[in-house]
Scaffold this active site. Structure first.
Site, PDB file in Angstrom:
ATOM      1  N   CYS A  49      43.378  49.286  41.045  1.00  0.00           N
ATOM      2  CA  CYS A  49      42.051  48.698  40.785  1.00  0.00           C
ATOM      3  C   CYS A  49      41.019  49.238  41.774  1.00  0.00           C
ATOM      4  O   CYS A  49      41.297  49.386  42.967  1.00  0.00           O
ATOM      5  CB  CYS A  49      42.133  47.173  40.884  1.00  0.00           C
ATOM      6  SG  CYS A  49      40.573  46.351  40.478  1.00  0.00           S
ATOM      7  N   CYS A  53      39.189  43.440  46.794  1.00  0.00           N
ATOM      8  CA  CYS A  53      39.473  42.027  47.101  1.00  0.00           C
ATOM      9  C   CYS A  53      40.596  41.949  48.140  1.00  0.00           C
ATOM     10  O   CYS A  53      41.703  42.457  47.900  1.00  0.00           O
ATOM     11  CB  CYS A  53      39.850  41.283  45.825  1.00  0.00           C
ATOM     12  SG  CYS A  53      38.688  41.617  44.466  1.00  0.00           S
ATOM     13  N   CYS A  56      44.397  41.046  47.430  1.00  0.00           N
ATOM     14  CA  CYS A  56      45.040  41.477  46.184  1.00  0.00           C
ATOM     15  C   CYS A  56      45.974  42.667  46.362  1.00  0.00           C
ATOM     16  O   CYS A  56      45.620  43.679  46.974  1.00  0.00           O
ATOM     17  CB  CYS A  56      43.972  41.809  45.145  1.00  0.00           C
ATOM     18  SG  CYS A  56      44.678  42.136  43.519  1.00  0.00           S
ATOM     19  N   CYS A  93      48.582  34.244  29.105  1.00  0.00           N
ATOM     20  CA  CYS A  93      47.418  34.815  29.790  1.00  0.00           C
ATOM     21  C   CYS A  93      47.688  36.263  30.171  1.00  0.00           C
ATOM     22  O   CYS A  93      48.640  36.557  30.896  1.00  0.00           O
ATOM     23  CB  CYS A  93      47.090  33.988  31.030  1.00  0.00           C
ATOM     24  SG  CYS A  93      45.667  34.648  31.922  1.00  0.00           S
ATOM     25  N   CYS A 124      44.659  33.608  26.621  1.00  0.00           N
ATOM     26  CA  CYS A 124      43.768  33.696  27.771  1.00  0.00           C
ATOM     27  C   CYS A 124      43.802  35.138  28.254  1.00  0.00           C
ATOM     28  O   CYS A 124      44.825  35.810  28.128  1.00  0.00           O
ATOM     29  CB  CYS A 124      44.257  32.748  28.873  1.00  0.00           C
ATOM     30  SG  CYS A 124      43.279  32.850  30.392  1.00  0.00           S
ATOM     31  N   CYS A 184      38.097  29.443  32.304  1.00  0.00           N
ATOM     32  CA  CYS A 184      39.094  29.158  33.336  1.00  0.00           C
ATOM     33  C   CYS A 184      38.547  29.773  34.614  1.00  0.00           C
ATOM     34  O   CYS A 184      38.436  30.999  34.714  1.00  0.00           O
ATOM     35  CB  CYS A 184      40.434  29.777  32.959  1.00  0.00           C
ATOM     36  SG  CYS A 184      41.662  29.670  34.278  1.00  0.00           S
ATOM     37  N   ARG A 256      44.718  23.583  37.905  1.00  0.00           N
ATOM     38  CA  ARG A 256      45.990  24.317  37.850  1.00  0.00           C
ATOM     39  C   ARG A 256      46.526  24.615  39.254  1.00  0.00           C
ATOM     40  O   ARG A 256      45.828  25.211  40.075  1.00  0.00           O
ATOM     41  CB  ARG A 256      45.804  25.646  37.096  1.00  0.00           C
ATOM     42  CG  ARG A 256      47.120  26.378  36.815  1.00  0.00           C
ATOM     43  CD  ARG A 256      46.893  27.636  35.976  1.00  0.00           C
ATOM     44  NE  ARG A 256      46.283  27.336  34.697  1.00  0.00           N
ATOM     45  CZ  ARG A 256      46.939  27.008  33.597  1.00  0.00           C
ATOM     46  NH1 ARG A 256      48.250  26.963  33.596  1.00  0.00           N
ATOM     47  NH2 ARG A 256      46.287  26.745  32.482  1.00  0.00           N
TER      48      ARG A 256
END
Ligand code: SAM
Ligand code: DTB
Ligand code: SF4
Length: 327
Positions: A49, A53, A56, A93, A124, A184, A256
């Site tokens: 990616c 972040c 991550c 998801c 999702c 979400c 969640r």
């Protein structure tokens, strides 16, 4: 009732028993306290990616040893969705490690959404930032929820993520809502943020209008090779407080209990359910890191007398399904 940042800081500062009593009372007012929604995650495109972040495993800028994978084939995604459904998940998801999908990336994901939806699962996706028109295409393909987290309070955001901004996240959330998708949206705690930033995150989530139907609270999974690998663990009682405050400020949202369950003893998860958590990720893996195996979750549900929730809108009185026949 809406809560100011000062109110939310005040909720955090309450004696633990008072906070939990209040949260559990709010929870019972809106939900069956013994019903827990179960979703299964699948990483349909892993690693590499462009974003940075700090938590991550999938950022190309971090050396985590994660093997990158291109977008999965439809058949393999469907096999995983069928297996998740057979184990009792009601929502599937699909996550992709993208800054956001290019239009050529989106077309095969739309096929996945259509096919997973046709199995009778709720759908999702979490694909990063969306461009104009993409949320509508997802909605037309049958997507039920889009996951896009605010992650942390605006004042702390720049400490963790530099390649996109808090406002970029709000922009995508607006597109998702305008397309008629359910939202979400939650965050991560244990990033080294102050309690005031946990309060600030919840204030931002509660200020979304309407509030997100689903609010994941992730506890940082510390991944070697990421900038946050050595951050001291968040005090578990502070984590339970965060769940409780989220429940009070987002009374009709599903809260969640998300990343971090693998490291949590049963009694800590039980406290989180008491504090108002009423959904989990179910299945041996999150996106790239382990999650409790399904046997362990089945045993925990039995022990606590919890049952999985059938699909239904947030805030609706949920209908329970039999834990023995489904999980
Ligand atoms: N790339 C998309 C995005 O950033 O929106 C979707 C996938 S991203 C992995 C989804 C969410 O997972 C992040 O927003 C973050 O809240 C959570 N997450 C990622 N890594 C995590 C970690 N190590 N511990 C806890 N939560 C994590
Ligand atoms: C969310 O808030 N948490 C999930 C889901 N939405 C996509 C992801 C958790 C990821 C945990 C780290 C990993 O497995 O890579
Ligand atoms: Fe990329 Fe999402 Fe990971 Fe950030 S959280 S590095 S955007 S996959």
């Amino acid at each position: 009732m809406s809560y100011s940042l000062a109110d939310i800081n005040g909720l955090f500062a309450q004696p633990f028993n008072d906070l939990l009593f209040q949260a559990h009372t709010v929870h019972r007012r809106h939900f069956d306290p013994n019903a827990v929604q179960v979703s299964t995650l699948l990483s349909i495109k892993t690693g590499g990616c462009s974003e940075d972040c700090g938590y991550c495993s999938q950022s190309a800028r971090h050396h985590t040893g994660l093997e990158s994978q291109t977008l999965m084939q439809l058949d393999a995604v469907l096999d995983a969705a069928r297996a998740a459904q057979a184990r009792g998940a009601t929502r599937f998801c699909m996550g992709a490690a993208w800054r956001g999908p290019k239009d050529k990336d989106l077309a095969p994901v739309l096929d996945m959404v259509r096919a997973v939806k046709a199995l009778g699962l709720e759908t999702c996706a979490t694909l990063g930032m969306l461009r104009d028109g993409q949320a509508e295409q997802l909605a037309n393909a049958g997507l039920d929820y889009y996951n896009h987290n605010l992650d942390t309070a605006p004042e702390f955001y720049g400490e963790v993520i530099h390649t996109h901004s808090f406002d970029d996240r709000l922009d995508t959330l607006g597109k998702v809502r305008d397309a008629g998708l359910k939202v979400c949206c939650g965050g991560i705690v244990g990033l080294g943020e102050a309690r005031a930033s946990r309060a600030g995150l919840i204030a931002q989530l509660a200020a979304l209008d309407p509030p997100p139907e689903s609010v994941p609270i992730n506890l940082l999974v510390r991944i070697p090779g990421t900038p946050l690998s050595d951050i001291p663990a968040l005090d578990p009682i502070e984590f339970v407080r965060t769940v409780a405050v989220a429940r009070i400020c987002l009374p009709t949202s599903m809260v969640r209990l998300s990343a971090g369950r693998q490291e949590m003893p049963e009694y800590l998860q039980a406290l989180c359910f008491f504090a108002g958590a009423n959904s989990i990720f179910y299945g041996d893996k999150l996106l790239t890191t382990p999650n409790p195996d399904t046997d362990r979750d089945r045993a925990l549900f039995e022990k606590l007398g919890l049952h999985p929730l059938e699909p239904g809108g947030a805030g609706e009185t949920p209908r329970a399904v039999n834990v023995r026949s489904v999980l």
